[in-house]
Design an enzyme around this catalytic site. Structure first.
Site, PDB file in Angstrom:
ATOM      1  N   SER A   1       0.814  -1.213   0.000  1.00  0.00           N
ATOM      2  CA  SER A   1       0.000   0.000   0.000  1.00  0.00           C
ATOM      3  C   SER A   1       0.854   1.272   0.000  1.00  0.00           C
ATOM      4  O   SER A   1       1.866   1.376   0.700  1.00  0.00           O
ATOM      5  CB  SER A   1      -0.925   0.023   1.222  1.00  0.00           C
ATOM      6  OG  SER A   1      -1.647   1.241   1.267  1.00  0.00           O
TER       7      SER A   1
ATOM      8  N   LYS B   1     -13.945  -4.119   4.672  1.00  0.00           N
ATOM      9  CA  LYS B   1     -14.818  -2.976   4.373  1.00  0.00           C
ATOM     10  C   LYS B   1     -16.277  -3.204   4.774  1.00  0.00           C
ATOM     11  O   LYS B   1     -16.995  -2.248   5.039  1.00  0.00           O
ATOM     12  CB  LYS B   1     -14.745  -2.636   2.883  1.00  0.00           C
ATOM     13  CG  LYS B   1     -13.435  -2.018   2.441  1.00  0.00           C
ATOM     14  CD  LYS B   1     -13.518  -1.614   0.976  1.00  0.00           C
ATOM     15  CE  LYS B   1     -12.266  -0.900   0.520  1.00  0.00           C
ATOM     16  NZ  LYS B   1     -12.372  -0.427  -0.883  1.00  0.00           N
TER      17      LYS B   1
ATOM     18  N   ASN C   1     -14.594   2.408   3.815  1.00  0.00           N
ATOM     19  CA  ASN C   1     -13.132   2.386   3.691  1.00  0.00           C
ATOM     20  C   ASN C   1     -12.454   3.447   4.556  1.00  0.00           C
ATOM     21  O   ASN C   1     -11.234   3.587   4.517  1.00  0.00           O
ATOM     22  CB  ASN C   1     -12.712   2.565   2.225  1.00  0.00           C
ATOM     23  CG  ASN C   1     -12.730   4.014   1.788  1.00  0.00           C
ATOM     24  OD1 ASN C   1     -13.603   4.789   2.185  1.00  0.00           O
ATOM     25  ND2 ASN C   1     -11.763   4.402   0.965  1.00  0.00           N
TER      26      ASN C   1
ATOM     27  N   ASP D   1     -13.894   5.972  -1.699  1.00  0.00           N
ATOM     28  CA  ASP D   1     -13.611   5.432  -3.031  1.00  0.00           C
ATOM     29  C   ASP D   1     -14.468   6.149  -4.074  1.00  0.00           C
ATOM     30  O   ASP D   1     -14.048   6.326  -5.223  1.00  0.00           O
ATOM     31  CB  ASP D   1     -13.900   3.932  -3.078  1.00  0.00           C
ATOM     32  CG  ASP D   1     -12.907   3.124  -2.255  1.00  0.00           C
ATOM     33  OD1 ASP D   1     -11.748   3.572  -2.120  1.00  0.00           O
ATOM     34  OD2 ASP D   1     -13.278   2.046  -1.754  1.00  0.00           O
TER      35      ASP D   1
ATOM     36  N   GLY E   1     -16.315  -5.038 -14.313  1.00  0.00           N
ATOM     37  CA  GLY E   1     -16.096  -5.682 -13.022  1.00  0.00           C
ATOM     38  C   GLY E   1     -17.409  -5.906 -12.308  1.00  0.00           C
ATOM     39  O   GLY E   1     -18.470  -5.447 -12.765  1.00  0.00           O
TER      40      GLY E   1
ATOM     41  N   GLY F   1     -17.184  -4.961  -5.061  1.00  0.00           N
ATOM     42  CA  GLY F   1     -17.511  -3.765  -4.292  1.00  0.00           C
ATOM     43  C   GLY F   1     -17.047  -2.486  -4.962  1.00  0.00           C
ATOM     44  O   GLY F   1     -17.727  -1.458  -4.891  1.00  0.00           O
TER      45      GLY F   1
ATOM     46  N   ASN G   1     -18.787  -7.928 -17.271  1.00  0.00           N
ATOM     47  CA  ASN G   1     -18.003  -8.754 -16.346  1.00  0.00           C
ATOM     48  C   ASN G   1     -18.066 -10.209 -16.804  1.00  0.00           C
ATOM     49  O   ASN G   1     -19.021 -10.630 -17.462  1.00  0.00           O
ATOM     50  CB  ASN G   1     -18.568  -8.636 -14.915  1.00  0.00           C
ATOM     51  CG  ASN G   1     -17.671  -9.258 -13.874  1.00  0.00           C
ATOM     52  OD1 ASN G   1     -16.452  -9.090 -13.923  1.00  0.00           O
ATOM     53  ND2 ASN G   1     -18.249  -9.997 -12.947  1.00  0.00           N
TER      54      ASN G   1
END
Length: 311
Positions: free
Chosen positions: A34, A83, A104, A119, A145, A148, A170
């Site tokens: 990260s 989350k 988040n 986000d 996708g 989440g 997706n």
């Protein structure tokens, strides 16, 4: 909850506590890669705050709660797989956090632990700060996708970027159906369309804002190849929009980024979304506006670190 909304955008009031030597965490696993500590330490140093931001590689919610209840803690970040798990332990949630069903970021207001989702701001600001609005306003959106991150992307496209229709692409139809069901239940999913074939994509209007929320792996299965062909169909339409490629690890420039560039689309790197969601976190923790935060300094620090990591 001391959180207001202005034109639909969450406005966090300044913290009530005066953290002279504050501490915060990124709670998730795995998180060794990260860039959040670098991002936030750069912000804190620029604001002359004696604050620290530590990695907490864990899924132990009780351990995390014991740390953030320390009087020195100004708040924390939360990432996968925590989350959703953290939500029942919070005192309240912002409207956006409720809408996407994932938290988040946590922060303190009036002795309450509040959960939010930055986000969404990461997606929103990636477009607003980098792309002329003519590229995406009043056009359909596209999300590749089904997890989440896709819900956060849909919310940002619908609520902030003027996309009344959003196409979902997706490899797994059940994931798409789950995203559509959730978004409809929260009041922002009526314009979602699951695009499952190239023939269907060919008949649809071209999108303007696209968000890719999938790992950077080449297609292997038939379902993966079909999803890739659908994406290529949308990219080849006359209107050339902007693609936000959320994936930036382990490489910043992905296959989808390259496909988008070759098709004439503007590409927004995933680091932009990461940076702007981090600014939104800092805004909640410090009460400062985006204009008060060291945007260029943070971007330079992240770019330098990514360049060093590639050596």
């Amino acid at each position: 909850m001391a959180t207001a909304t202005t034109n639909g955008i969450i406005t966090c009031q300044p913290p009530k506590t005066d953290h002279l030597d504050g501490q915060g965490y990124l709670f998730g696993y795995p998180i060794a890669h990260s860039l959040s500590p670098l991002l936030h330490q750069t912000i804190f140093e620029s604001l002359s705050l004696n604050w620290d931001y530590f990695l907490l590689p864990s899924t132990d919610v009780q351990q995390f709660l014991s740390l953030i209840r320390n009087s020195r803690c100004y708040g924390s970040g939360v990432t996968m797989p925590n989350k959703i798990a953290i939500i029942p332990h919070l005192d309240d949630l912002t409207p956006e956090c409720r809408a996407v069903g994932a938290c988040n970021t946590v922060y303190w207001r009036d002795s309450k632990l509040i959960g939010t989702n930055t986000d969404i701001a990461g997606v929103r600001e990636s477009f607003l700060q980098n792309v002329p609005e003519s590229r995406f306003r009043n056009r359909p959106g596209l999300v590749v996708g089904g997890g989440g991150a896709a819900r956060s992307a849909v919310y940002a496209l619908v609520e902030y970027l003027g996309c009344k229709t959003v196409y979902l692409v997706n490899r797994d139809a059940s994931e798409v159906e789950a995203v559509m069901s959730w978004c409809k239940s929260q009041g922002y999913g009526d314009g979602l369309i699951h695009v499952s074939t190239v023939a269907q994509a060919e008949a649809l209007e071209g999108p303007g804002a696209a968000v890719a929320c999938v790992p950077n792996f080449p297609p292997v299965t038939d379902a993966e190849w079909e999803a890739r062909r659908i994406l290529e169909c949308f990219l080849s339409k006359p209107h050339q929009g902007a693609m936000l490629e959320m994936c930036y690890h382990p490489v910043v420039w992905t296959e989808i980024a390259e496909l988008s560039k070759k098709a004439g689309w503007e590409v927004i790197l995933g680091t932009e979304a990461m940076i702007y969601q981090g600014f939104e976190q800092a805004r909640c923790w410090t009460g400062r506006s985006l204009e008060d935060l060291p945007v260029q300094r943070v971007k330079e620090a992240i770019a330098k670190e990514l360049s060093r990591a590639r050596l």
